[in-house]
Design a protein around this motif. Structure first.
Motif, mmCIF file in Angstrom:
data_model
loop_
_atom_site.group_PDB
_atom_site.id
_atom_site.type_symbol
_atom_site.label_atom_id
_atom_site.label_comp_id
_atom_site.label_asym_id
_atom_site.label_seq_id
_atom_site.Cartn_x
_atom_site.Cartn_y
_atom_site.Cartn_z
ATOM 1 N N ASP A 151 -5.813 -3.306 10.326
ATOM 2 C CA ASP A 151 -4.682 -2.867 10.942
ATOM 3 C C ASP A 151 -4.337 -3.584 12.211
ATOM 4 O OD1 ASP A 151 -3.817 -1.004 9.025
ATOM 5 O OD2 ASP A 151 -4.743 0.727 10.076
ATOM 6 N N GLY B 224 0.767 -1.131 -0.087
ATOM 7 C CA GLY B 224 -0.099 -0.090 0.280
ATOM 8 C C GLY B 224 0.826 1.135 -0.006
ATOM 9 N N THR C 9 -4.002 2.090 7.416
ATOM 10 C CA THR C 9 -5.204 1.816 6.210
ATOM 11 C C THR C 9 -6.489 2.543 7.084
ATOM 12 O OG1 THR C 9 -6.161 0.152 7.164
ATOM 13 C CG2 THR C 9 -4.433 -0.228 5.538
ATOM 14 N N SER C 10 -7.731 2.620 6.490
ATOM 15 C CA SER C 10 -8.624 3.086 7.376
ATOM 16 C C SER C 10 -9.723 1.990 7.703
ATOM 17 C CB SER C 10 -9.458 4.005 6.086
ATOM 18 O OG SER C 10 -9.941 3.296 5.005
ATOM 19 N N ASP C 11 -9.161 0.813 7.557
ATOM 20 C CA ASP C 11 -9.716 -0.354 8.072
ATOM 21 C C ASP C 11 -9.186 -0.665 9.260
ATOM 22 O OD1 ASP C 11 -10.782 -2.902 8.453
ATOM 23 O OD2 ASP C 11 -10.608 -3.714 6.389
#
Length: 135
Positions: A118, A107, A112-114
């Motif tokens: 993470d 990435g 990440t936004s998850d």
């Protein structure tokens, strides 16, 4: 892999910073400043200070090209066999280790936004660090 080879006749204290980011390799906030700069301020006659980080694909190529491959192994994680690669680079007198796994550290950003993803990624990083330090 033993992060600290035995030193004959020395009583050095050994400190290992385990962090998700450190300057100059990867930075999103203040943690990177602390993990990347504090180690060099320890007295090198009394302390052997090292740092271990994830080997993110988004680390700039100028740094990735300098990393030296050390070893790899397979680790059980989340009911699967996972690759763990170990790289090393000495920067400003401090040894930095990097845990490599392209599945977890790919990435264009280190986070990440998850949140659940993470948690899994850094769970892997934590287990890989502990497994590696016992090798």
């Amino acid at each position: 892999m033993n992060f600290y080879p035995k030193f004959e006749g020395e009583n050095m204290k050994k400190i290992l910073f385990v962090a998700s980011e450190a300057v100059p390799f990867i930075k999103t906030g203040g943690l990177a400043d602390v993990a990347g700069t504090l180690p060099k301020y320890f007295n090198k006659e009394n302390y052997d200070v090292r740092v271990i980080l994830p080997k993110y694909m988004c680390i700039k190529d100028v740094w990735k090209e300098k990393l030296q491959y050390k070893t790899n192994y397979i680790m059980d994680f989340n009911n699967q066999k996972k690759y763990v690669g170990i790289f090393e680079y000495v920067y400003e007198g401090i040894t930095f280790y990097f845990i490599d796994n392209e599945e977890y550290f790919n990435g264009d950003k280190p986070y990440t936004s998850d949140g659940l993803w993470d948690i899994e990624r850094f769970g892997y990083f934590s287990k890989a660090f502990f497994k590696t330090s016992k090798r």
